[in-house]
Design a protein around this motif. Structure first.
Motif, PDB file in Angstrom:
ATOM      1  N   VAL A  23       0.263  32.321 -26.510  1.00 22.46           N
ATOM      2  CA  VAL A  23       1.200  32.922 -25.556  1.00 22.46           C
ATOM      3  C   VAL A  23       0.750  32.628 -24.125  1.00 22.46           C
ATOM      4  N   ARG A  24      -0.544  32.721 -23.885  1.00 27.36           N
ATOM      5  CA  ARG A  24      -1.082  32.475 -22.541  1.00 27.36           C
ATOM      6  C   ARG A  24      -0.820  31.039 -22.106  1.00 27.36           C
ATOM      7  N   ALA A  25      -0.988  30.112 -23.024  1.00 30.47           N
ATOM      8  CA  ALA A  25      -0.872  28.696 -22.674  1.00 30.47           C
ATOM      9  C   ALA A  25       0.567  28.196 -22.673  1.00 30.47           C
ATOM     10  N   GLU A  26       1.389  28.702 -23.605  1.00 31.36           N
ATOM     11  CA  GLU A  26       2.720  28.103 -23.794  1.00 31.36           C
ATOM     12  C   GLU A  26       3.876  29.095 -23.785  1.00 31.36           C
ATOM     13  N   GLY A  27       3.580  30.385 -23.720  1.00 23.55           N
ATOM     14  CA  GLY A  27       4.644  31.386 -23.755  1.00 23.55           C
ATOM     15  C   GLY A  27       4.941  31.865 -25.161  1.00 23.55           C
ATOM     16  N   ALA A  28       5.695  32.953 -25.254  1.00 25.01           N
ATOM     17  CA  ALA A  28       5.964  33.569 -26.550  1.00 25.01           C
ATOM     18  C   ALA A  28       6.876  32.720 -27.436  1.00 25.01           C
ATOM     19  N   ASP A  29       7.692  31.850 -26.842  1.00 22.63           N
ATOM     20  CA  ASP A  29       8.593  31.020 -27.654  1.00 22.63           C
ATOM     21  C   ASP A  29       7.826  30.082 -28.572  1.00 22.63           C
ATOM     22  N   ALA A  30       6.603  29.740 -28.189  1.00 20.74           N
ATOM     23  CA  ALA A  30       5.797  28.823 -29.006  1.00 20.74           C
ATOM     24  C   ALA A  30       5.086  29.527 -30.154  1.00 20.74           C
ATOM     25  N   LEU A  31       5.221  30.846 -30.218  1.00 14.87           N
ATOM     26  CA  LEU A  31       4.460  31.633 -31.181  1.00 14.87           C
ATOM     27  C   LEU A  31       5.163  31.694 -32.532  1.00 14.87           C
ATOM     28  N   THR A  32       4.527  31.139 -33.551  1.00 20.43           N
ATOM     29  CA  THR A  32       4.971  31.262 -34.930  1.00 20.43           C
ATOM     30  C   THR A  32       3.744  31.527 -35.788  1.00 20.43           C
ATOM     31  N   LEU A  33       3.954  32.095 -36.951  1.00 16.37           N
ATOM     32  CA  LEU A  33       2.827  32.353 -37.853  1.00 16.37           C
ATOM     33  C   LEU A  33       2.181  31.048 -38.314  1.00 16.37           C
ATOM     34  N   ALA A  34       3.000  30.023 -38.522  1.00 18.91           N
ATOM     35  CA  ALA A  34       2.458  28.727 -38.936  1.00 18.91           C
ATOM     36  C   ALA A  34       1.556  28.151 -37.840  1.00 18.91           C
ATOM     37  N   ARG A  35       2.006  28.267 -36.589  1.00 23.17           N
ATOM     38  CA  ARG A  35       1.211  27.750 -35.465  1.00 23.17           C
ATOM     39  C   ARG A  35      -0.097  28.522 -35.320  1.00 23.17           C
ATOM     40  N   VAL A  36      -0.031  29.823 -35.471  1.00 20.07           N
ATOM     41  CA  VAL A  36      -1.248  30.642 -35.376  1.00 20.07           C
ATOM     42  C   VAL A  36      -2.231  30.264 -36.475  1.00 20.07           C
ATOM     43  N   PHE A 106       1.271  39.905 -21.202  1.00 21.53           N
ATOM     44  CA  PHE A 106       1.909  41.224 -21.200  1.00 21.53           C
ATOM     45  C   PHE A 106       3.425  41.081 -21.084  1.00 21.53           C
ATOM     46  N   GLY A 107       3.871  40.392 -20.059  1.00 24.20           N
ATOM     47  CA  GLY A 107       5.297  40.214 -19.849  1.00 24.20           C
ATOM     48  C   GLY A 107       5.947  39.391 -20.937  1.00 24.20           C
ATOM     49  N   ALA A 108       5.255  38.358 -21.398  1.00 23.79           N
ATOM     50  CA  ALA A 108       5.825  37.478 -22.418  1.00 23.79           C
ATOM     51  C   ALA A 108       6.039  38.221 -23.732  1.00 23.79           C
ATOM     52  N   VAL A 109       5.070  39.024 -24.129  1.00 27.71           N
ATOM     53  CA  VAL A 109       5.177  39.750 -25.399  1.00 27.71           C
ATOM     54  C   VAL A 109       6.252  40.820 -25.320  1.00 27.71           C
ATOM     55  N   THR A 110       6.275  41.605 -24.246  1.00 22.10           N
ATOM     56  CA  THR A 110       7.284  42.652 -24.125  1.00 22.10           C
ATOM     57  C   THR A 110       8.684  42.059 -24.000  1.00 22.10           C
ATOM     58  N   ALA A 111       8.817  40.948 -23.293  1.00 22.75           N
ATOM     59  CA  ALA A 111      10.129  40.302 -23.167  1.00 22.75           C
ATOM     60  C   ALA A 111      10.602  39.786 -24.523  1.00 22.75           C
ATOM     61  N   ALA A 112       9.689  39.200 -25.287  1.00 27.16           N
ATOM     62  CA  ALA A 112      10.052  38.692 -26.609  1.00 27.16           C
ATOM     63  C   ALA A 112      10.488  39.828 -27.528  1.00 27.16           C
ATOM     64  N   LEU A 113       9.779  40.942 -27.468  1.00 29.60           N
ATOM     65  CA  LEU A 113      10.148  42.083 -28.306  1.00 29.60           C
ATOM     66  C   LEU A 113      11.481  42.673 -27.873  1.00 29.60           C
ATOM     67  N   SER A 114      11.746  42.687 -26.579  1.00 29.94           N
ATOM     68  CA  SER A 114      12.989  43.258 -26.064  1.00 29.94           C
ATOM     69  C   SER A 114      14.212  42.507 -26.585  1.00 29.94           C
ATOM     70  N   SER A 115      14.024  41.241 -26.930  1.00 30.90           N
ATOM     71  CA  SER A 115      15.148  40.428 -27.397  1.00 30.90           C
ATOM     72  C   SER A 115      15.361  40.527 -28.906  1.00 30.90           C
ATOM     73  N   ILE A 116      14.515  41.302 -29.581  1.00 29.05           N
ATOM     74  CA  ILE A 116      14.601  41.418 -31.039  1.00 29.05           C
ATOM     75  C   ILE A 116      15.190  42.776 -31.403  1.00 29.05           C
ATOM     76  N   ALA A 117      16.240  42.782 -32.181  1.00 27.41           N
ATOM     77  CA  ALA A 117      16.875  44.033 -32.594  1.00 27.41           C
ATOM     78  C   ALA A 117      15.893  44.871 -33.411  1.00 27.41           C
ATOM     79  N   GLY A 118      15.902  46.175 -33.155  1.00 28.95           N
ATOM     80  CA  GLY A 118      15.074  47.085 -33.930  1.00 28.95           C
ATOM     81  C   GLY A 118      13.722  47.395 -33.317  1.00 28.95           C
ATOM     82  N   THR A 119      13.384  46.747 -32.192  1.00 24.31           N
ATOM     83  CA  THR A 119      12.071  47.003 -31.580  1.00 24.31           C
ATOM     84  C   THR A 119      12.167  47.946 -30.383  1.00 24.31           C
ATOM     85  N   GLU A 120      13.387  48.399 -30.072  1.00 26.62           N
ATOM     86  CA  GLU A 120      13.559  49.280 -28.909  1.00 26.62           C
ATOM     87  C   GLU A 120      12.716  50.538 -29.034  1.00 26.62           C
ATOM     88  N   GLU A 121      12.635  51.080 -30.240  1.00 28.32           N
ATOM     89  CA  GLU A 121      11.887  52.313 -30.455  1.00 28.32           C
ATOM     90  C   GLU A 121      10.400  52.130 -30.165  1.00 28.32           C
TER      91      GLU A 121
END
Length: 204
Positions: A23-36, A106-121
């Motif tokens: 996330v630090r190097a490429e942003g949250a869009d690059a984050l997948t379980l396969a990549r990790v 911080f911003g990348a993770v929260t922004a990514a979660l904000s775009s996913i339904a069901g994570t508002e809570e």
């Protein structure tokens, strides 16, 4: 570390560290379980076993950041504070400094979660936890009704989060962000305290 046999908790921490680095190097869009899994040097089933989905991984990252921020504020408040002003300064510094330490993740993770339904809570619970922590910290010097105080602190947390994002992006200095967060919190608490006092005086 990837070549060693790690405990389940050690492996989870390694995967979270790897995810945070992506996330630090490429942003949250690059984050997948396969990549990790690839970056951590483990098989994909290992990553899926720990987090199940990409959303599960993002939630784990958010909770890790949230825990770090809560611990930073709690640790700072263990110091002997003698006034409301000192309490507010400690809270402002702890929040801004923690976000700056974490970085743009911080911003990348929260922004990514904000775009996913069901994570508002999840995000709401995080903000409310901070609001409760802040309210408990200031009420020693400025008692406020819990319902009004909580709403007030939710606004303060939102302002601190916005200021921290600006500082992380380099649009504000650390000193500017801390000073603004401190001013907003102190002004809000003082204004609410005056309103409570005036209401008490008129109701008698």
């Amino acid at each position: 570390m990837a070549g060693r046999r790690l405990s389940r908790e050690q492996r989870r921490l390694q995967l979270l560290d790897t995810a945070m680095a992506i996330v630090r190097a490429e942003g949250a869009d690059a984050l997948t379980l396969a990549r990790v899994a690839e970056e951590a040097g483990v098989t994909k089933p290992v990553a899926y076993e720990h987090f199940e989905t990409r959303t599960g991984l993002l939630v784990a990252l958010y909770r890790r950041i949230d825990d770090q921020q809560t611990e930073a504020a709690t640790t700072a408040l263990r110091a002997r504070v003698r006034s409301l002003e000192e309490t507010v300064r400690i809270l402002a510094e702890a929040y801004i400094d923690c976000v700056l330490h974490i970085g743009k993740e911080f911003g990348a993770v929260t922004a990514a979660l904000s775009s996913i339904a069901g994570t508002e809570e999840l995000l709401r619970e995080g903000r409310e936890r901070y609001a409760g922590l802040y309210l408990r910290a200031v009420e020693r010097f400025a008692p406020l009704p819990e319902s009004e105080g909580k709403a007030l602190m939710l606004g303060v947390v939102g302002a601190a989060e916005a200021l921290a994002r600006e500082a992380t992006a380099g649009r504000l200095s650390r000193a500017q962000a801390v000073r603004a967060a401190e001013t907003i919190m102190l002004g809000a608490v003082n204004a609410a305290g005056h309103a409570v006092a005036e209401h008490g005086a008129t109701s008698r």
